[in-house]
Write a protein that holds these residues in place. Structure first.
Motif, PDB file in Angstrom:
ATOM      1  N   MET A   1       1.156  -1.032   0.087  1.00 13.18           N
ATOM      2  CA  MET A   1       0.064  -0.013  -0.018  1.00 13.18           C
ATOM      3  C   MET A   1       0.631   1.210   0.820  1.00 13.18           C
ATOM      4  O   MET A   1       2.042   0.952   0.835  1.00 13.18           O
ATOM      5  N   ALA A   2       0.650   1.844  -0.464  1.00 11.15           N
ATOM      6  CA  ALA A   2       1.017   3.389  -0.347  1.00 11.15           C
ATOM      7  C   ALA A   2       0.839   4.397   0.937  1.00 11.15           C
ATOM      8  O   ALA A   2      -0.212   4.469   1.155  1.00 11.15           O
ATOM      9  N   PHE A   3       1.932   5.436   0.477  1.00 11.78           N
ATOM     10  CA  PHE A   3       1.169   7.108   1.816  1.00 11.78           C
ATOM     11  C   PHE A   3       0.603   7.613   1.457  1.00 11.78           C
ATOM     12  O   PHE A   3      -0.529   7.567   2.510  1.00 11.78           O
ATOM     13  N   ALA A   4      -0.051   7.875  -0.137  1.00 10.16           N
ATOM     14  CA  ALA A   4      -0.976   8.392  -0.007  1.00 10.16           C
ATOM     15  C   ALA A   4      -1.243   8.369  -1.971  1.00 10.16           C
ATOM     16  O   ALA A   4      -0.804   8.093  -2.470  1.00 10.16           O
ATOM     17  N   VAL A   5      -2.509   8.751  -2.367  1.00  9.06           N
ATOM     18  CA  VAL A   5      -2.953   7.935  -3.849  1.00  9.06           C
ATOM     19  C   VAL A   5      -3.514   9.206  -4.422  1.00  9.06           C
ATOM     20  O   VAL A   5      -3.586  10.184  -3.817  1.00  9.06           O
TER      21      VAL A   5
ATOM     22  N   THR B   1       3.359   3.337   9.717  1.00  8.02           N
ATOM     23  CA  THR B   1       1.911   3.117   9.453  1.00  8.02           C
ATOM     24  C   THR B   1       1.376   4.234   8.348  1.00  8.02           C
ATOM     25  O   THR B   1       2.227   5.917   8.687  1.00  8.02           O
ATOM     26  N   GLU B   2       0.950   3.609   7.691  1.00  4.15           N
ATOM     27  CA  GLU B   2       0.840   4.578   6.316  1.00  4.15           C
ATOM     28  C   GLU B   2      -0.144   5.732   6.297  1.00  4.15           C
ATOM     29  O   GLU B   2       0.816   6.863   6.027  1.00  4.15           O
TER      30      GLU B   2
ATOM     31  N   THR C   1       2.849  12.720   2.928  1.00  3.89           N
ATOM     32  CA  THR C   1       3.907  13.155   1.208  1.00  3.89           C
ATOM     33  C   THR C   1       2.481  13.868   0.374  1.00  3.89           C
ATOM     34  O   THR C   1       3.402  13.627  -0.625  1.00  3.89           O
ATOM     35  N   VAL C   2       2.014  13.651  -0.185  1.00  7.30           N
ATOM     36  CA  VAL C   2       0.879  15.117  -0.339  1.00  7.30           C
ATOM     37  C   VAL C   2       1.159  16.502  -0.339  1.00  7.30           C
ATOM     38  O   VAL C   2       1.641  16.453  -1.351  1.00  7.30           O
TER      39      VAL C   2
ATOM     40  N   ASP D   1       4.832   6.049  15.072  1.00  5.35           N
ATOM     41  CA  ASP D   1       4.598   4.459  15.267  1.00  5.35           C
ATOM     42  C   ASP D   1       5.285   3.684  14.114  1.00  5.35           C
ATOM     43  O   ASP D   1       5.636   4.024  12.740  1.00  5.35           O
ATOM     44  N   TYR D   2       5.777   2.719  14.895  1.00  3.36           N
ATOM     45  CA  TYR D   2       6.687   2.011  13.996  1.00  3.36           C
ATOM     46  C   TYR D   2       6.788   0.811  14.685  1.00  3.36           C
ATOM     47  O   TYR D   2       6.670   0.467  15.743  1.00  3.36           O
TER      48      TYR D   2
END
Length: 138
Positions: A1-5, A59-60, A67-68, A114-115
Motif C-alpha cells: 500500500m502507498a502512503f498517499a493516492v 503506519t502509512e 506525502t501529499v 508509529d513503528y
C-alpha cells in the motif's frame, strides 16, 4: 500500500486534475521515497541500526498528508507552474505546501512515529517513538 493516492491529492488541490493529467501516482511514489528518507535521516539513523529500517513497519496513514504536501510542492505544482508570480495559482501554492509539509512533519514527530518494531501487525504505545524538533534560541 502507498502512503498517499490520487484521491488524497484531490482533497487538497482538485484543480491539478484539470490540467491534462489524470494520474499523479509516479509523483506520489517519489514523494513517498522522500518522506521515508527524511524519516530515516531525522529519526531512525540517529537511534537505530540503519540497515534494520523497514518502511513497511511504518503506519502509512500517519504520513499521508506529508506525502501529499511533498508531492505538491516538489513534483506536481512545478510541472504545472509557468513560474511567473502574476496570475499563476500553482506558483503561488508552492511555498504554501512547502510550509505545510514542514509543519506536518514536525507534528508527526511530536506526537510520535508509529513503528511496528515487533512486526505483529499493530503498533502498541511502547512502539511509538517521539522526537521533539525544538529549536534553541539564543
Amino acid at each position: 500500500m502507498a502512503f498517499a493516492v490520487n484521491e488524497n491529492i484531490h482533497e487538497y488541490v482538485p484543480e491539478v486534475f484539470d490540467q491534462g493529467v489524470d494520474d499523479w501516482s509516479p509523483d506520489l511514489a517519489k514523494a513517498e521515497t522522500d518522506v521515508v528518507n527524511q524519516i530515516r535521516m531525522t529519526w531512525w539513523n540517529r537511534y537505530e541500526d540503519p540497515s534494520k529500517f523497514d518502511k513497511t513497519k511504518l503506519t502509512e496513514s500517519q504520513w499521508t498528508k506529508a506525502t501529499v504536501y511533498k508531492a505538491l510542492y516538489t513534483y506536481i505544482l512545478p510541472k504545472l507552474s509557468t513560474f511567473r508570480p502574476e496570475g499563476d495559482p500553482f506558483y503561488n501554492q508552492l511555498e504554501f505546501y512547502k510550509e505545510r509539509f514542514a509543519e506536518e512533519f514536525a507534528v508527526q514527530f511530536g506526537i510520535g512515529v508509529d513503528y511496528d518494531h515487533n512486526n505483529d501487525g499493530s503498533v502498541s504505545s511502547e512502539e511509538v517513538e517521539r522526537l521533539t524538533m525544538d529549536r534553541l534560541y539564543r
